[in-house]
Scaffold this motif. Structure first.
Motif, mmCIF file in Angstrom:
data_model
loop_
_atom_site.group_PDB
_atom_site.id
_atom_site.type_symbol
_atom_site.label_atom_id
_atom_site.label_comp_id
_atom_site.label_asym_id
_atom_site.label_seq_id
_atom_site.Cartn_x
_atom_site.Cartn_y
_atom_site.Cartn_z
ATOM 1 N N LEU A 3 3.167 7.391 -4.744
ATOM 2 C CA LEU A 3 2.781 8.028 -6.002
ATOM 3 C C LEU A 3 1.771 9.155 -5.760
ATOM 4 O O LEU A 3 1.808 10.188 -6.437
ATOM 5 C CB LEU A 3 2.182 6.980 -6.950
ATOM 6 N N VAL A 13 0.841 -1.205 0.000
ATOM 7 C CA VAL A 13 0.000 0.000 0.000
ATOM 8 C C VAL A 13 0.872 1.251 0.000
ATOM 9 O O VAL A 13 0.584 2.226 -0.709
ATOM 10 C CB VAL A 13 -0.944 -0.015 1.218
ATOM 11 N N ARG A 14 1.943 1.220 0.769
ATOM 12 C CA ARG A 14 2.827 2.390 0.863
ATOM 13 C C ARG A 14 3.419 2.740 -0.493
ATOM 14 O O ARG A 14 3.534 3.929 -0.847
ATOM 15 C CB ARG A 14 3.954 2.091 1.854
ATOM 16 N N ASP A 15 3.780 1.738 -1.283
ATOM 17 C CA ASP A 15 4.350 2.012 -2.609
ATOM 18 C C ASP A 15 3.367 2.771 -3.496
ATOM 19 O O ASP A 15 3.770 3.602 -4.311
ATOM 20 C CB ASP A 15 4.764 0.699 -3.282
ATOM 21 N N ARG A 16 2.078 2.499 -3.326
ATOM 22 C CA ARG A 16 1.071 3.225 -4.102
ATOM 23 C C ARG A 16 0.863 4.628 -3.529
ATOM 24 O O ARG A 16 0.663 5.591 -4.284
ATOM 25 C CB ARG A 16 -0.267 2.460 -4.093
#
Length: 212
Positions: A203, A197-200
């Motif tokens: 963005l 979730v953090r990777d999204r």
């Protein structure tokens, strides 16, 4: 006629009362985390703390008074955990700073204090008095969170679109924790879900990074 209490004795009595209150509030948080809101009661807290019913009622005569004091205690603890130094996330490349800032917020949500908050939120659905308390509590937490976020990312928090992005992040964190608690997910599994979730979210927040 009895002699008036000496100042040192009064101080000892007052300190014992403060210690008992602190113990009860710490235990209230633990009962919420371990047993959930449905099992939360003054009796459960008193038993878990090893405090007699008389002493318990002296400090918190009703369940509602205990909940109100617990909310104040949770807000104090939450404030104590918020970052005080921007240096914790300002080093490194822009992407790294965003990841660290999000991880700081995530760790604030992973605390026992916030788990207790989630239990109280779940219980507020059918309790109008608790809902009113939680609204005041949420306002205090929002102020604390906004101060922490400002420390992490600067005045960009004043941009209207940033508030929507932050709400997206907080909602994602809260959802992860609620589902993980319901499923009994292990910490490793929850951390893996968070990293995805953090990777999204990186963005979503990239446009606000002043170092870009």
């Amino acid at each position: 006629m009895s002699e008036p209490s000496s100042p040192p004795r009064r101080r000892r009595v007052q300190q014992r009362a403060l210690d008992t209150r602190e113990l009860l509030l710490r235990t209230a948080v633990q009962v919420l985390v371990d047993q959930g809101y449905a099992q939360f009661s003054t009796l459960a807290v008193g038993e878990a703390a090893g405090v007699s019913r008389g002493r318990l009622v002296h400090h918190f005569p009703t369940r509602l008074s205990l909940i109100e004091a617990t909310l104040d205690y949770l807000a104090d603890r939450y404030e104590a955990r918020t970052p005080r130094h921007r240096e914790i996330i300002t080093d490194g490349p822009p992407g790294g700073r965003l990841v660290r800032a999000l991880d700081v917020l995530w760790e604030l949500k992973r605390t026992p204090e916030y788990q207790a908050c989630l239990e109280l939120m779940a219980g507020a659905r059918g309790d109008a008095e608790l809902r009113a308390m939680l609204r005041a509590f949420d306002r205090r937490l929002d102020e604390t969170l906004n101060d922490a976020v400002r420390l992490l990312v600067g005045d960009v928090v004043d941009r209207p679109e940033f508030a929507a992005s932050l709400l997206t992040a907080i909602s994602a964190m809260r959802g992860l924790l609620v589902v993980a608690r319901a499923e009994g997910a292990e910490p490793e599994e929850l951390n893996a879900r968070w990293r995805g979730v953090r990777d999204r979210l990186v963005l979503v927040f990239r446009e606000f990074d002043p170092a870009r």
